[in-house]
Design a protein around this motif. Sequence first.
Motif, PDB file in Angstrom:
ATOM      1  N   UNK A 208       4.579   6.022   5.300  1.00 19.47           N
ATOM      2  CA  UNK A 208       3.212   6.275   4.801  1.00 19.47           C
ATOM      3  C   UNK A 208       1.970   5.684   5.901  1.00 19.47           C
ATOM      4  N   UNK A 209       0.992   6.673   5.892  1.00 16.96           N
ATOM      5  CA  UNK A 209      -0.109   6.182   7.083  1.00 16.96           C
ATOM      6  C   UNK A 209      -1.326   6.181   6.110  1.00 16.96           C
ATOM      7  N   UNK A 247       9.301   4.176  12.658  1.00 18.08           N
ATOM      8  CA  UNK A 247       7.999   4.122  12.981  1.00 18.08           C
ATOM      9  C   UNK A 247       7.211   3.017  12.266  1.00 18.08           C
ATOM     10  N   UNK A 248       6.250   2.641  12.581  1.00 21.71           N
ATOM     11  CA  UNK A 248       5.335   1.654  12.101  1.00 21.71           C
ATOM     12  C   UNK A 248       3.997   1.970  12.403  1.00 21.71           C
ATOM     13  N   UNK A 249       3.095   1.529  11.363  1.00 24.20           N
ATOM     14  CA  UNK A 249       1.639   1.792  11.825  1.00 24.20           C
ATOM     15  C   UNK A 249       1.023   0.689  12.504  1.00 24.20           C
ATOM     16  N   UNK A 250       0.235   0.902  13.452  1.00 30.46           N
ATOM     17  CA  UNK A 250      -0.455   0.206  14.397  1.00 30.46           C
ATOM     18  C   UNK A 250      -1.899   0.055  13.916  1.00 30.46           C
ATOM     19  N   UNK A 366      -7.763  -2.533   5.493  1.00 32.57           N
ATOM     20  CA  UNK A 366      -8.011  -1.779   4.102  1.00 32.57           C
ATOM     21  C   UNK A 366      -6.677  -1.400   3.589  1.00 32.57           C
ATOM     22  N   UNK A 367      -5.983  -0.535   4.451  1.00 31.13           N
ATOM     23  CA  UNK A 367      -4.835   0.177   4.288  1.00 31.13           C
ATOM     24  C   UNK A 367      -3.517  -0.867   3.877  1.00 31.13           C
ATOM     25  N   UNK A 372      -0.634  -3.144  -0.842  1.00 29.31           N
ATOM     26  CA  UNK A 372      -0.213  -4.224  -1.565  1.00 29.31           C
ATOM     27  C   UNK A 372      -0.658  -4.117  -3.014  1.00 29.31           C
ATOM     28  N   UNK A 373      -1.760  -3.238  -3.166  1.00 26.94           N
ATOM     29  CA  UNK A 373      -2.428  -2.801  -4.547  1.00 26.94           C
ATOM     30  C   UNK A 373      -1.513  -1.540  -5.224  1.00 26.94           C
TER      31      UNK A 373
END
Length: 378
Positions: A208-209, A247-250, A366-367, A372-373
Motif C-alpha cells: 500500500x502507498x 517493496x517498501x515505502x520510503x 502522516x501515512x 496505524x489507524x
Amino acid sequence: MNKVLKIKLLILALPFCINAMSELKEKEETPSALVARINEYRSACLREHLIPDLARLVQEYDPIQDKWECEQNLEGHEGSVQSVCVLPGNKLASASTDKTIKIWNLNSGKCEKTLTGHEGPLCSICVLPENKLASASYDKTIKIWNLNSGKCEKTLTGHEEFVQSVCVLPGNKLASASHDNTIRIWDLTSGKCEQTLTGHEGSQSVCVLPGNKLASASHDNTIRIWDLNSNKPIGTLNGHTGSVTSMCVLQGNKLASSAWDGTIRIWNLNSNECEGVLQSNTIRILKICLLPGNKLASSYWSSNIIEIWDLNKRKATTSLKDHKSGIPSLCVSPENKLISASWDKTIKIWSNSAITSGPTDEEFLKFMHEKESWLTQK
C-alpha cells in the motif's frame, strides 16, 4: 581506531604541520619557543580542524553504529518460516510451510497459539483491524483469523493459483497477489472480492502507498501503480531485469524495490523514475524492509546473510550472519528491532542500541499514522 580513519586524520593534519614548521624555521625561534609554538599549532589544529572532522569521520566509520546482535531465537515450526509480522502487545505472528501460523510473545520468547486450517504451505501474513490476521497460502485461499479466539472467521476464495502476498488497505479492505497473474481487492466485512486487477504476468507482492494507491510487483520485472479509488493502473515502473520480489515505502514519496537481478531500486513516485540503484553482490533478493535512520535491510534466496544499507550513502554497511539458510521475510518491531524469518525454521530478533530514528518528513509520518489507524478502526 579504524585504519582508514587514522590515515584520513594524518592526511588532514599534514598541511598544518608543514605550515607550522615552515613558519617556525623562517622566524629562527629558540628551542623552547619552538616547543611552545608547536603546542599552539597542535591545539589550534585540533580545535579548528581535527575535532569537527574527527566527529564526522567517527560517525562515518564507527563500527558500533552497524553492530547488530541477535538477542532472541524463536524455534517451533516444523517447516520453513515464510513470513513474519508484528502484532499489538509486543507479539509476533509467523507463517510456515508446515501449514501453521504461530503467535509468539516477544517478552517471553514463547509460542502462545498455533493456528491451523490451511491445506497448503503458507506464503504471507499481515495484521488486520480488530486484532485479526490475514494469511495467504498455496491452497489458493486467504484466511481471516480472530487472534483472540485463534479461530478462522472467513476464507476468501477466488484465486486460481497460490496466493503469494497480502497487505491491508484502508476501509477494512485487503489486497492479494497471486500467481494467477491477478491482484484482488477484498472487502473484509463481507469477505467478497470487489475488484480483480489484471495486467501482470505472475504477481509477486503488493504494497500500500500514500494517497490511496497500491504498488504491485511481478515476475514480469515491472511494478505497477494502481489508484484504489478507480482501481485503474496509473503508472508502470520499468528498470529491473529480474522478477521483482519485494517493496517498501520510503520517505519523500519514494518506493524501494528488490529483484532477482541483485539490485534494489529507489523510485520517485512523483515522476515514476528510478533515482538510484543499490547493487548487491548476491542475486535473487527476497525481501527488503525500511529501518530507522534511513537504512534498509535486505535478505536473499541463496545466502544466509542480511545486508544493512545506508540509503544516504547508497551502499551496504554491514552484514548479519546467524541464519543457516535463505531468509524470505523481514519486518521491524516498534522497538526498532529487526525480525528475520528463515528456511532454517527459525525466527531471529536483532537489536542495535546505536540506531536512531532520525528526522521524518510530515507526509511519511502522516501515512504511517494512517496505517496505524486502519488497524485500530472498528
